[in-house]
Design a protein around this motif. Sequence first.
Motif, short mmCIF file in Angstrom:
data_model
loop_
_atom_site.label_atom_id
_atom_site.label_comp_id
_atom_site.label_asym_id
_atom_site.label_seq_id
_atom_site.Cartn_x
_atom_site.Cartn_y
_atom_site.Cartn_z
N GLU A 146 0.80 -1.20 -0.03
CA GLU A 146 0.05 -0.08 0.01
C GLU A 146 0.95 1.21 -0.04
O GLU A 146 0.41 2.26 -0.58
CB GLU A 146 -0.81 0.08 1.34
CG GLU A 146 -2.13 -0.94 1.31
CD GLU A 146 -3.20 -0.61 0.45
OE1 GLU A 146 -3.27 0.56 -0.14
OE2 GLU A 146 -3.95 -1.59 0.05
N GLY A 147 1.90 1.17 0.93
CA GLY A 147 2.81 2.29 0.70
C GLY A 147 3.61 2.93 -0.37
O GLY A 147 3.51 3.68 -1.09
N THR A 148 4.17 1.63 -1.24
CA THR A 148 4.80 1.83 -2.38
C THR A 148 3.83 2.31 -3.42
O THR A 148 4.16 3.06 -4.11
CB THR A 148 5.63 0.32 -2.58
OG1 THR A 148 6.19 -0.06 -1.77
CG2 THR A 148 5.93 0.55 -4.03
N PHE A 149 2.50 1.45 -3.33
CA PHE A 149 1.68 2.12 -4.27
C PHE A 149 1.24 3.36 -4.33
O PHE A 149 1.19 4.23 -5.36
CB PHE A 149 0.37 1.03 -4.18
CG PHE A 149 -0.86 1.40 -5.26
CD1 PHE A 149 -0.80 0.96 -6.37
CD2 PHE A 149 -2.03 2.38 -4.93
CE1 PHE A 149 -1.84 0.92 -7.22
CE2 PHE A 149 -2.82 2.60 -5.88
CZ PHE A 149 -2.84 1.79 -7.05
N THR A 150 1.16 3.94 -3.23
CA THR A 150 0.58 5.40 -3.01
C THR A 150 1.85 6.26 -3.25
O THR A 150 1.54 7.37 -4.09
CB THR A 150 0.41 5.66 -1.55
OG1 THR A 150 -1.03 4.58 -1.06
CG2 THR A 150 -0.12 7.02 -1.21
N ARG A 151 2.80 5.91 -2.88
CA ARG A 151 4.14 6.83 -3.38
C ARG A 151 4.39 6.82 -4.74
O ARG A 151 4.61 7.82 -5.46
CB ARG A 151 5.35 6.26 -2.53
CG ARG A 151 5.64 6.74 -1.00
CD ARG A 151 7.00 6.04 -0.62
NE ARG A 151 7.44 4.99 -0.95
CZ ARG A 151 7.22 3.94 -0.02
NH1 ARG A 151 6.27 4.22 1.15
NH2 ARG A 151 7.62 2.72 -0.28
N GLU A 152 4.38 5.51 -5.40
CA GLU A 152 4.53 5.67 -6.90
C GLU A 152 3.71 6.29 -7.70
O GLU A 152 3.91 6.87 -8.60
CB GLU A 152 4.80 4.31 -7.50
CG GLU A 152 6.17 3.59 -6.58
CD GLU A 152 7.58 4.13 -7.35
OE1 GLU A 152 7.40 4.55 -8.38
OE2 GLU A 152 8.19 4.17 -6.54
N THR A 153 2.31 5.78 -7.57
CA THR A 153 1.22 6.51 -8.26
C THR A 153 1.26 8.02 -8.09
O THR A 153 0.80 8.86 -8.94
CB THR A 153 -0.10 5.88 -7.81
OG1 THR A 153 -0.31 5.96 -6.48
CG2 THR A 153 -0.12 4.67 -8.28
N GLN A 154 1.54 8.72 -6.92
CA GLN A 154 1.57 10.24 -6.67
C GLN A 154 2.70 10.70 -7.52
O GLN A 154 2.54 11.80 -8.03
CB GLN A 154 1.84 10.52 -5.12
CG GLN A 154 0.65 10.10 -4.34
CD GLN A 154 0.68 10.26 -2.74
OE1 GLN A 154 1.67 10.41 -2.43
NE2 GLN A 154 -0.28 10.51 -2.09
N ALA A 155 3.87 10.03 -7.50
CA ALA A 155 4.62 10.44 -8.21
C ALA A 155 4.57 10.57 -9.84
O ALA A 155 4.65 11.39 -10.38
CB ALA A 155 6.25 9.72 -7.93
N LEU A 156 3.96 9.33 -10.26
CA LEU A 156 3.82 9.29 -11.78
C LEU A 156 2.50 10.06 -12.28
O LEU A 156 2.62 10.58 -13.38
CB LEU A 156 3.25 7.58 -11.87
CG LEU A 156 4.23 6.63 -11.85
CD1 LEU A 156 3.66 5.25 -12.06
CD2 LEU A 156 5.20 6.86 -12.98
N ALA A 157 1.69 10.67 -11.24
CA ALA A 157 0.57 11.43 -11.56
C ALA A 157 1.24 12.98 -12.08
O ALA A 157 0.66 13.54 -12.60
CB ALA A 157 -0.36 11.80 -10.47
N GLN A 158 2.59 13.11 -11.49
CA GLN A 158 3.18 14.38 -11.86
C GLN A 158 4.00 14.26 -13.32
O GLN A 158 4.27 15.30 -13.83
CB GLN A 158 4.33 14.90 -10.84
CG GLN A 158 3.79 14.69 -9.41
CD GLN A 158 2.51 15.61 -9.23
OE1 GLN A 158 2.37 16.72 -9.88
NE2 GLN A 158 1.72 15.10 -8.52
N LEU A 159 4.00 13.16 -13.88
CA LEU A 159 4.74 12.92 -15.09
C LEU A 159 3.83 13.20 -16.29
O LEU A 159 2.97 12.16 -16.68
CB LEU A 159 5.44 11.57 -15.15
CG LEU A 159 6.35 11.37 -16.10
CD1 LEU A 159 7.45 12.12 -16.24
CD2 LEU A 159 7.01 9.87 -15.97
N ASP A 160 4.05 14.17 -17.03
CA ASP A 160 3.19 14.62 -18.24
C ASP A 160 4.02 14.97 -19.35
O ASP A 160 4.51 15.96 -19.33
CB ASP A 160 2.09 15.61 -17.83
CG ASP A 160 1.08 15.89 -18.86
OD1 ASP A 160 1.00 15.06 -19.98
OD2 ASP A 160 0.28 17.03 -18.79
#
Length: 271
Positions: free
Chosen positions: A59-73
């Motif tokens: 859960e922790g990894t999922f949250t951290r990685e998806t929050q980071a990826l959301a910034q990648l546009d």
Amino acid sequence: MQGHDRLPETIGGYRVVRRLAREATVDVLLALAEGARGDGRSVRLLLVSPPFRGDPAFEGTFTRETQALAQLDHACVVRLLDVFAGPDLKGLVLEHVEGVSLFDLKQSLAARGEALPDAAAFAVAAAVFAALAAGHAARDPQTGNLLPIVHRDVHPGQILVASDGTVKLAGFGLEKITGVRGEARAPEARAYLPPEKARGDAVTTRSDVYAAMLVTWELLARRRAVRDDALPEQELLRALTHPSIVSLDVLRPELPAVVRSIVSRALEPQV
């Protein structure tokens, strides 16, 4: 469940078309974004398998990685469009690229005794490195701190060539999110492991550069760097850990000197 199991008609507001793949930790589906979700465009759903939901580390990894990826546009990155983060549904909604992977394109050309022209190879490399540069330079929008986003799994199967000629890099963060190493998902990915990853050491942005340049070297050299299908496991690991890559100065001396120099520098193993 097996790949032919009946799928629900909709998941999280997306209409399911078909299953594309099933892996140890994720189910990959092709779907359509309809109604409030979108305009009918195709998307890929990566749904986390039930056994992994609720695991604190996951859960922790999922949250951290998806929050980071959301910034990648970026135009050269397969974009993260949506995230399912509920207790009963966890996964990613990704842009779907109509086209072929570089791996499949190379296979198709090789079957006809052809190779990608140098101009096309340069265009592919430019897109891949632009995508990596965007990830490596990503910053937290709240703090301004450098994230950065490390891909960890660059290989021809992750490089998508769209039907209009656009090149996009897929797979950012998926190795950490899914918990499955790229070579386990796609055996051909083993040949592109940076030496430090083959040794089991930490992977950095430099590892991404090495793997991407190895792909570039193969396009320009018009041969494989490491024949992973022709080596026993221990020999393959030794070849990846201590790479011996023939210089383009020898194989393609007619290429511009600046290109040969850049490729050589990027393929210097980290020791």
